[in-house]
Write a protein that holds these residues in place. Sequence first.
Motif, PDB file in Angstrom:
ATOM      1  N   ALA A  95       0.829  -1.202   0.000  1.00  0.00           N
ATOM      2  CA  ALA A  95       0.000   0.000   0.000  1.00  0.00           C
ATOM      3  C   ALA A  95       0.868   1.259   0.000  1.00  0.00           C
ATOM      4  O   ALA A  95       0.620   2.204  -0.771  1.00  0.00           O
ATOM      5  N   LEU A  96       1.889   1.290   0.844  1.00  0.00           N
ATOM      6  CA  LEU A  96       2.765   2.461   0.897  1.00  0.00           C
ATOM      7  C   LEU A  96       3.481   2.668  -0.433  1.00  0.00           C
ATOM      8  O   LEU A  96       3.553   3.785  -0.957  1.00  0.00           O
ATOM      9  N   ASN A  97       4.011   1.586  -0.997  1.00  0.00           N
ATOM     10  CA  ASN A  97       4.742   1.690  -2.258  1.00  0.00           C
ATOM     11  C   ASN A  97       3.827   2.115  -3.393  1.00  0.00           C
ATOM     12  O   ASN A  97       4.201   2.936  -4.244  1.00  0.00           O
ATOM     13  N   ASP A  98       2.597   1.572  -3.406  1.00  0.00           N
ATOM     14  CA  ASP A  98       1.652   1.916  -4.464  1.00  0.00           C
ATOM     15  C   ASP A  98       1.222   3.379  -4.375  1.00  0.00           C
ATOM     16  O   ASP A  98       0.931   4.009  -5.400  1.00  0.00           O
ATOM     17  N   LEU A  99       1.191   3.930  -3.163  1.00  0.00           N
ATOM     18  CA  LEU A  99       0.831   5.341  -2.981  1.00  0.00           C
ATOM     19  C   LEU A  99       2.012   6.284  -3.199  1.00  0.00           C
ATOM     20  O   LEU A  99       1.866   7.497  -3.079  1.00  0.00           O
ATOM     21  N   GLY A 100       3.159   5.717  -3.506  1.00  0.00           N
ATOM     22  CA  GLY A 100       4.322   6.555  -3.755  1.00  0.00           C
ATOM     23  C   GLY A 100       5.007   7.042  -2.502  1.00  0.00           C
ATOM     24  O   GLY A 100       5.820   7.982  -2.552  1.00  0.00           O
ATOM     25  N   VAL A 101       4.696   6.424  -1.371  1.00  0.00           N
ATOM     26  CA  VAL A 101       5.313   6.821  -0.101  1.00  0.00           C
ATOM     27  C   VAL A 101       6.631   6.069   0.046  1.00  0.00           C
ATOM     28  O   VAL A 101       6.651   4.838   0.069  1.00  0.00           O
ATOM     29  N   GLN A 102       7.735   6.806   0.131  1.00  0.00           N
ATOM     30  CA  GLN A 102       9.061   6.210   0.286  1.00  0.00           C
ATOM     31  C   GLN A 102       9.604   6.600   1.656  1.00  0.00           C
ATOM     32  O   GLN A 102      10.188   7.678   1.824  1.00  0.00           O
ATOM     33  N   PRO A 103       9.406   5.734   2.648  1.00  0.00           N
ATOM     34  CA  PRO A 103       9.843   6.066   4.009  1.00  0.00           C
ATOM     35  C   PRO A 103      11.353   6.259   4.084  1.00  0.00           C
ATOM     36  O   PRO A 103      12.123   5.622   3.355  1.00  0.00           O
ATOM     37  N   THR A 104      11.757   7.138   4.976  1.00  0.00           N
ATOM     38  CA  THR A 104      13.181   7.318   5.231  1.00  0.00           C
ATOM     39  C   THR A 104      13.700   6.117   6.012  1.00  0.00           C
ATOM     40  O   THR A 104      12.925   5.279   6.498  1.00  0.00           O
ATOM     41  N   ALA A 105      15.038   6.038   6.158  1.00  0.00           N
ATOM     42  CA  ALA A 105      15.629   4.936   6.911  1.00  0.00           C
ATOM     43  C   ALA A 105      15.083   4.906   8.335  1.00  0.00           C
ATOM     44  O   ALA A 105      14.793   3.838   8.886  1.00  0.00           O
ATOM     45  N   GLU A 106      14.931   6.084   8.949  1.00  0.00           N
ATOM     46  CA  GLU A 106      14.393   6.139  10.319  1.00  0.00           C
ATOM     47  C   GLU A 106      12.938   5.701  10.346  1.00  0.00           C
ATOM     48  O   GLU A 106      12.518   4.961  11.250  1.00  0.00           O
ATOM     49  N   GLN A 107      12.141   6.118   9.355  1.00  0.00           N
ATOM     50  CA  GLN A 107      10.729   5.718   9.305  1.00  0.00           C
ATOM     51  C   GLN A 107      10.577   4.219   9.086  1.00  0.00           C
ATOM     52  O   GLN A 107       9.683   3.589   9.640  1.00  0.00           O
ATOM     53  N   LYS A 108      11.465   3.616   8.289  1.00  0.00           N
ATOM     54  CA  LYS A 108      11.401   2.171   8.061  1.00  0.00           C
ATOM     55  C   LYS A 108      11.615   1.401   9.359  1.00  0.00           C
ATOM     56  O   LYS A 108      11.028   0.338   9.570  1.00  0.00           O
ATOM     57  N   MET A 109      12.440   1.950  10.239  1.00  0.00           N
ATOM     58  CA  MET A 109      12.658   1.299  11.523  1.00  0.00           C
ATOM     59  C   MET A 109      11.398   1.320  12.374  1.00  0.00           C
ATOM     60  O   MET A 109      11.153   0.405  13.170  1.00  0.00           O
ATOM     61  N   ARG A 110      10.575   2.352  12.184  1.00  0.00           N
ATOM     62  CA  ARG A 110       9.356   2.495  12.987  1.00  0.00           C
ATOM     63  C   ARG A 110       8.179   1.742  12.377  1.00  0.00           C
ATOM     64  O   ARG A 110       7.192   1.476  13.064  1.00  0.00           O
ATOM     65  N   LEU A 111       8.279   1.407  11.104  1.00  0.00           N
ATOM     66  CA  LEU A 111       7.190   0.712  10.420  1.00  0.00           C
ATOM     67  C   LEU A 111       7.325  -0.796  10.595  1.00  0.00           C
ATOM     68  O   LEU A 111       8.416  -1.349  10.446  1.00  0.00           O
ATOM     69  N   GLY A 112       6.232  -1.449  10.865  1.00  0.00           N
ATOM     70  CA  GLY A 112       6.258  -2.902  11.001  1.00  0.00           C
ATOM     71  C   GLY A 112       6.641  -3.608   9.722  1.00  0.00           C
ATOM     72  O   GLY A 112       7.202  -4.707   9.751  1.00  0.00           O
ATOM     73  N   CYS A 113       6.367  -2.984   8.576  1.00  0.00           N
ATOM     74  CA  CYS A 113       6.663  -3.631   7.299  1.00  0.00           C
ATOM     75  C   CYS A 113       8.114  -3.454   6.883  1.00  0.00           C
ATOM     76  O   CYS A 113       8.614  -4.176   6.008  1.00  0.00           O
ATOM     77  N   GLY A 114       8.816  -2.494   7.486  1.00  0.00           N
ATOM     78  CA  GLY A 114      10.209  -2.269   7.131  1.00  0.00           C
ATOM     79  C   GLY A 114      10.370  -1.797   5.702  1.00  0.00           C
ATOM     80  O   GLY A 114       9.572  -1.009   5.195  1.00  0.00           O
ATOM     81  N   ASP A 115      11.377  -2.327   5.022  1.00  0.00           N
ATOM     82  CA  ASP A 115      11.713  -1.917   3.657  1.00  0.00           C
ATOM     83  C   ASP A 115      10.975  -2.782   2.640  1.00  0.00           C
ATOM     84  O   ASP A 115      10.974  -4.015   2.747  1.00  0.00           O
ATOM     85  N   TYR A 116      10.350  -2.164   1.645  1.00  0.00           N
ATOM     86  CA  TYR A 116       9.566  -2.873   0.642  1.00  0.00           C
ATOM     87  C   TYR A 116      10.403  -3.932  -0.076  1.00  0.00           C
ATOM     88  O   TYR A 116       9.979  -5.096  -0.218  1.00  0.00           O
ATOM     89  N   TRP A 117      11.598  -3.586  -0.525  1.00  0.00           N
ATOM     90  CA  TRP A 117      12.385  -4.526  -1.314  1.00  0.00           C
ATOM     91  C   TRP A 117      12.969  -5.640  -0.459  1.00  0.00           C
ATOM     92  O   TRP A 117      13.119  -6.782  -0.932  1.00  0.00           O
ATOM     93  N   ALA A 118      13.270  -5.352   0.788  1.00  0.00           N
ATOM     94  CA  ALA A 118      13.711  -6.422   1.688  1.00  0.00           C
ATOM     95  C   ALA A 118      12.584  -7.414   1.905  1.00  0.00           C
ATOM     96  O   ALA A 118      12.798  -8.638   1.972  1.00  0.00           O
ATOM     97  N   LEU A 119      11.381  -6.899   1.989  1.00  0.00           N
ATOM     98  CA  LEU A 119      10.206  -7.756   2.154  1.00  0.00           C
ATOM     99  C   LEU A 119       9.993  -8.631   0.924  1.00  0.00           C
ATOM    100  O   LEU A 119       9.731  -9.841   1.038  1.00  0.00           O
ATOM    101  N   ILE A 120      10.105  -8.036  -0.266  1.00  0.00           N
ATOM    102  CA  ILE A 120       9.939  -8.800  -1.507  1.00  0.00           C
ATOM    103  C   ILE A 120      10.993  -9.893  -1.608  1.00  0.00           C
ATOM    104  O   ILE A 120      10.697 -11.046  -1.973  1.00  0.00           O
ATOM    105  N   ASP A 121      12.233  -9.563  -1.256  1.00  0.00           N
ATOM    106  CA  ASP A 121      13.300 -10.573  -1.294  1.00  0.00           C
ATOM    107  C   ASP A 121      13.008 -11.710  -0.315  1.00  0.00           C
ATOM    108  O   ASP A 121      13.248 -12.888  -0.619  1.00  0.00           O
ATOM    109  N   THR A 122      12.508 -11.365   0.851  1.00  0.00           N
ATOM    110  CA  THR A 122      12.216 -12.372   1.876  1.00  0.00           C
ATOM    111  C   THR A 122      11.120 -13.316   1.407  1.00  0.00           C
ATOM    112  O   THR A 122      11.225 -14.543   1.563  1.00  0.00           O
ATOM    113  N   LEU A 123      10.083 -12.760   0.809  1.00  0.00           N
ATOM    114  CA  LEU A 123       8.977 -13.591   0.349  1.00  0.00           C
ATOM    115  C   LEU A 123       9.398 -14.451  -0.844  1.00  0.00           C
ATOM    116  O   LEU A 123       8.999 -15.620  -0.950  1.00  0.00           O
TER     117      LEU A 123
END
Length: 304
Positions: A208-236
């Motif tokens: 949802a964040l990626n589709d909306l064009g939201v690119q969290p900063t490194a600090e924001q990724k630490m606060r988000l449960g989903c973390g980094d979009y591409w790390a998530l894709i690699d994991t899956l």
Amino acid sequence: MIASALPEAARDCHAPEELLIMTRTTRLQDLIRVLRYHPGPIGGPELAERLGITLRILYQDIATLRAVGVEVVNTPGQGYVLPPEIALPPAALAEPAPWEPAEITFYTHPLSRGGIVHWMLEELGVPYRTVILEYGSTMKSPDYLALNPMGKVPAIRHGDVVVTEAAAICAYLADAFPEAGLAPSPAARGDYYRWLFFAAGPLESAIALNDLGVQPTAEQKMRLGCGDYWALIDTLAAAVEGKPFIGGGAFSAADVYVGSHLGWGMHFGTIPRRPEFEAYWEGLRMRPAYQRCEAYVEQVLAGG
């Protein structure tokens, strides 16, 4: 359930009670006999065919046996077996305990996440009633908001139990109908739970964040449960690589949920078309239950 996909007997959810009473004892005795003398586990569809009954009736008869103390064991991916030490209580079979399955009401819209639950219901092979709700109108009606204050679909009512959220519904149904074998044994549910809720939480949020064009900063990724979009894709991608099923050695509710997200994501471009994803999804999308759901959506889009 889609009526055209059902055997004639399964379409009649209100068969005369006297017929059910008259044949139940014979059915239970036949079921015990087949299980007792079959060499090893036997799958539900094969067992139902051997007995000349529908899967729905088979599930009911197994539940009746369990209610009177005859513990029919279901091993996911293998089938049913009657342990040799189980003794059949004749008195119990002579007068089976009454058992009437609670009705499932499925609230959905054809073009929604309800498609995940629709697939799950078709995999179960149990009867259900579908209620189509419209965005902005009946989804926000007082009657439906009493069930789901979010005013969203899907939701189900199973007897007196109401469940919302597609992942929760899939997990609930797998446990409510263990005969379908859509959840591993409790001791083998590590990957099943992990990836089911990985997709329900981090995956969906990151998409949802990626589709909306939201690119969290490194600090924001630490606060988000989903973390980094591409790390998530690699994991899956690593989780499904070379595997037909994500939650263990057999198809499960986790495949319904994860597969749905990958199928839709690749179709709409919110998930990249990686070879690992395409190979995994190709094995799932040809399942008869999913094909029935696809045919239903096509019919709706065509105005049928």
